[in-house]
Design a protein around this motif. Structure first.
Motif, PDB file in Angstrom:
ATOM      1  N   VAL A   1      20.822  60.672  22.344  1.00 33.67           N
ATOM      2  CA  VAL A   1      20.811  62.094  22.686  1.00 33.67           C
ATOM      3  C   VAL A   1      22.218  62.676  22.569  1.00 33.67           C
ATOM      4  O   VAL A   1      22.426  63.739  21.965  1.00 33.67           O
ATOM      5  CB  VAL A   1      20.257  62.299  24.113  1.00 33.67           C
ATOM      6  CG1 VAL A   1      20.451  63.749  24.569  1.00 33.67           C
ATOM      7  CG2 VAL A   1      18.779  61.914  24.174  1.00 33.67           C
ATOM      8  N   TRP A   2      23.200  61.976  23.123  1.00 36.47           N
ATOM      9  CA  TRP A   2      24.585  62.466  23.087  1.00 36.47           C
ATOM     10  C   TRP A   2      25.079  62.642  21.659  1.00 36.47           C
ATOM     11  O   TRP A   2      25.650  63.679  21.309  1.00 36.47           O
ATOM     12  CB  TRP A   2      25.497  61.515  23.855  1.00 36.47           C
ATOM     13  CG  TRP A   2      26.938  61.954  23.841  1.00 36.47           C
ATOM     14  CD1 TRP A   2      27.890  61.656  22.896  1.00 36.47           C
ATOM     15  CD2 TRP A   2      27.592  62.815  24.783  1.00 36.47           C
ATOM     16  NE1 TRP A   2      29.083  62.257  23.181  1.00 36.47           N
ATOM     17  CE2 TRP A   2      28.930  62.973  24.342  1.00 36.47           C
ATOM     18  CE3 TRP A   2      27.186  63.439  25.950  1.00 36.47           C
ATOM     19  CZ2 TRP A   2      29.857  63.740  25.043  1.00 36.47           C
ATOM     20  CZ3 TRP A   2      28.103  64.216  26.642  1.00 36.47           C
ATOM     21  CH2 TRP A   2      29.426  64.354  26.187  1.00 36.47           C
ATOM     22  N   ALA A   3      24.853  61.638  20.819  1.00 33.42           N
ATOM     23  CA  ALA A   3      25.330  61.696  19.436  1.00 33.42           C
ATOM     24  C   ALA A   3      24.641  62.821  18.666  1.00 33.42           C
ATOM     25  O   ALA A   3      25.279  63.522  17.873  1.00 33.42           O
ATOM     26  CB  ALA A   3      25.090  60.354  18.749  1.00 33.42           C
ATOM     27  N   THR A   4      23.365  62.995  18.912  1.00 37.94           N
ATOM     28  CA  THR A   4      22.596  64.026  18.210  1.00 37.94           C
ATOM     29  C   THR A   4      23.136  65.416  18.510  1.00 37.94           C
ATOM     30  O   THR A   4      23.356  66.233  17.605  1.00 37.94           O
ATOM     31  CB  THR A   4      21.109  63.955  18.615  1.00 37.94           C
ATOM     32  OG1 THR A   4      20.584  62.688  18.221  1.00 37.94           O
ATOM     33  CG2 THR A   4      20.304  65.058  17.956  1.00 37.94           C
ATOM     34  N   VAL A   5      23.371  65.691  19.777  1.00 34.36           N
ATOM     35  CA  VAL A   5      23.832  67.024  20.177  1.00 34.36           C
ATOM     36  C   VAL A   5      25.289  67.238  19.762  1.00 34.36           C
ATOM     37  O   VAL A   5      25.654  68.311  19.270  1.00 34.36           O
ATOM     38  CB  VAL A   5      23.652  67.219  21.696  1.00 34.36           C
ATOM     39  CG1 VAL A   5      24.175  68.578  22.138  1.00 34.36           C
ATOM     40  CG2 VAL A   5      22.178  67.075  22.076  1.00 34.36           C
TER      41      VAL A   5
ATOM     42  N   LYS B   1      19.528  60.805  30.301  1.00 35.24           N
ATOM     43  CA  LYS B   1      18.987  60.213  29.085  1.00 35.24           C
ATOM     44  C   LYS B   1      19.980  60.289  27.920  1.00 35.24           C
ATOM     45  O   LYS B   1      19.617  60.041  26.769  1.00 35.24           O
ATOM     46  CB  LYS B   1      17.683  60.909  28.692  1.00 35.24           C
ATOM     47  CG  LYS B   1      16.626  60.866  29.785  1.00 35.24           C
ATOM     48  CD  LYS B   1      15.326  61.515  29.346  1.00 35.24           C
ATOM     49  CE  LYS B   1      14.340  61.599  30.497  1.00 35.24           C
ATOM     50  NZ  LYS B   1      13.997  60.287  31.062  1.00 35.24           N
ATOM     51  N   LYS B   2      21.243  60.612  28.231  1.00 37.17           N
ATOM     52  CA  LYS B   2      22.221  60.870  27.165  1.00 37.17           C
ATOM     53  C   LYS B   2      22.453  59.664  26.263  1.00 37.17           C
ATOM     54  O   LYS B   2      22.772  59.820  25.080  1.00 37.17           O
ATOM     55  CB  LYS B   2      23.549  61.335  27.753  1.00 37.17           C
ATOM     56  CG  LYS B   2      24.275  60.313  28.619  1.00 37.17           C
ATOM     57  CD  LYS B   2      25.543  60.912  29.210  1.00 37.17           C
ATOM     58  CE  LYS B   2      26.227  59.945  30.175  1.00 37.17           C
ATOM     59  NZ  LYS B   2      26.711  58.735  29.508  1.00 37.17           N
ATOM     60  N   ASP B   3      22.281  58.459  26.798  1.00 30.69           N
ATOM     61  CA  ASP B   3      22.524  57.248  25.992  1.00 30.69           C
ATOM     62  C   ASP B   3      21.242  56.654  25.421  1.00 30.69           C
ATOM     63  O   ASP B   3      21.281  55.616  24.754  1.00 30.69           O
ATOM     64  CB  ASP B   3      23.247  56.195  26.845  1.00 30.69           C
ATOM     65  CG  ASP B   3      24.626  56.668  27.291  1.00 30.69           C
ATOM     66  OD1 ASP B   3      25.328  57.300  26.479  1.00 30.69           O
ATOM     67  OD2 ASP B   3      24.991  56.418  28.457  1.00 30.69           O
TER      68      ASP B   3
ATOM     69  N   ALA C   1      19.046  71.695  23.046  1.00 24.20           N
ATOM     70  CA  ALA C   1      20.443  71.307  23.250  1.00 24.20           C
ATOM     71  C   ALA C   1      21.209  71.349  21.924  1.00 24.20           C
ATOM     72  O   ALA C   1      22.350  71.840  21.870  1.00 24.20           O
ATOM     73  CB  ALA C   1      20.512  69.908  23.860  1.00 24.20           C
ATOM     74  N   LYS C   2      20.591  70.854  20.845  1.00 24.14           N
ATOM     75  CA  LYS C   2      21.229  70.912  19.518  1.00 24.14           C
ATOM     76  C   LYS C   2      21.524  72.350  19.116  1.00 24.14           C
ATOM     77  O   LYS C   2      22.598  72.663  18.587  1.00 24.14           O
ATOM     78  CB  LYS C   2      20.299  70.280  18.472  1.00 24.14           C
ATOM     79  CG  LYS C   2      20.411  68.780  18.321  1.00 24.14           C
ATOM     80  CD  LYS C   2      19.307  68.229  17.442  1.00 24.14           C
ATOM     81  CE  LYS C   2      19.217  68.886  16.090  1.00 24.14           C
ATOM     82  NZ  LYS C   2      20.351  68.548  15.195  1.00 24.14           N
ATOM     83  N   ALA C   3      20.559  73.235  19.365  1.00 20.53           N
ATOM     84  CA  ALA C   3      20.717  74.636  18.966  1.00 20.53           C
ATOM     85  C   ALA C   3      21.803  75.342  19.766  1.00 20.53           C
ATOM     86  O   ALA C   3      22.402  76.310  19.291  1.00 20.53           O
ATOM     87  CB  ALA C   3      19.381  75.371  19.133  1.00 20.53           C
TER      88      ALA C   3
END
Length: 308
Positions: free
Chosen positions: A95-99, A127-129, A146-148
């Motif tokens: 999740v962290w890397a994606t955002v 859930k960031k990891d 979150a990405k947006a």
């Protein structure tokens, strides 16, 4: 109120000759939640795709925060966050890397504090990891939001944001979207859930066959187009409607236990006081009263039906 998106004379024609959008003119106000409603194939996704730079227009001009989407593409695109309907995510990334990666795509410098704030606001911090593939459908949709938001856009497009999401999560997302609006982000959403627009939107636009057929404040729209009804529950049923009441727009239900009076919500002279007085004079005893108003869904169906 100033506009953050201005659309003038927008048309989209395909090589087949199909006209997806026909002379669309629309202003989106800063800091509002604007709901765009329309049946399948009405042009909602095409309109969003053009504003976001995914599809080229055939004619017309669009400005986002005063940047022309064609002449000043990079600056205009930085103003916009888009949450598509499809769950398009790399399932093996965290999740962290994606955002974080999404923020970098817009040339923004690293800002771990901002990414943390987004994830916390969207209940994703714990859930960031985790890898995307381990998340539920609802959590994946939160990651899309979150990405947006990663590059801190002024405008957020939400294309069917709660499609396939359970009722409890929908309520959570509604609260989150209101919070974004309160923070200064302008929200434009398309939805098939009429109750979503009725619950959240400040203004509503209706599109059908590529044309904007109506734009209005939600409250004003429901006031102008929504009929109200007064239901009079009678203490004793009537066999038929008395002749003295036939001058009113009244309907007697099948078992004679209720009278329904329909009136326009803007009509100041709705005759309710006179009607109740007349019922009393006729010896018709009232057990209870209640009023109801046409829902946004009924208004929408009537509007689209009228344009077929």
């Amino acid at each position: 109120m100033s506009s953050i998106i201005t659309i003038s004379g927008l048309c989209k024609r395909y090589k087949s000759g199909q006209k997806a959008l026909d002379d669309v003119n629309l202003d989106i106000h800063r800091g509002e939640i604007f709901a765009l409603l329309g049946p399948n194939g009405a042009g909602k996704t095409t309109l969003i795709s053009i504003v976001c730079g995914i599809v080229n227009p055939s004619e017309g001009e669009i400005k986002v925060n005063d940047f022309d989407i064609l002449k000043e593409f990079r600056q205009a695109r930085k103003q916009i966050g888009l949450v598509p309907q499809e769950l398009a995510l790399s399932i093996f990334e965290t999740v962290w890397a994606t955002v974080s990666f999404s923020r970098g795509l817009f040339g923004k410098p690293r800002d771990d504090d901002w990414i943390e704030k987004i994830l916390r606001d969207l209940s994703l911090w714990d859930k960031k990891d985790q890898k995307i593939r381990a998340l539920s459908g609802g959590m994946k949709r939160r990651v899309l939001i979150a990405k947006a938001l990663a590059h801190q856009p002024k405008v957020l497009f939400l294309d069917e944001p709660t499609a396939g999401v359970d009722v409890e999560l929908r309520q959570d997302m509604w609260r989150m979207i209101r919070g974004l609006r309160d923070s200064g982000v302008t929200i434009i959403l398309t939805t098939h859930y009429i109750d979503e627009a009725e619950e959240m939107a400040d203004r509503i636009g209706v599109i059908n066959k590529g044309k904007i057929i109506l734009v209005d404040d939600k409250a004003a729209l429901m006031s102008k187009l929504g009929k109200k009804q007064l239901t009079v529950h009678l203490a004793s049923p009537l066999a038929e409607l008395p002749a003295t009441l036939k001058s009113y727009d009244l309907a007697l239900n099948e078992d004679g236990s209720q009278l329904v009076y329909s009136f326009n919500s803007l009509d100041q002279d709705n005759k309710i006081p006179a009607l109740l007085k007349l019922l009393s004079e006729q010896g018709i005893e009232i057990r209870d009263l209640n009023t109801s108003q046409t829902s946004l869904e009924e208004i929408f169906v009537n509007l689209v039906g009228d344009k077929k």
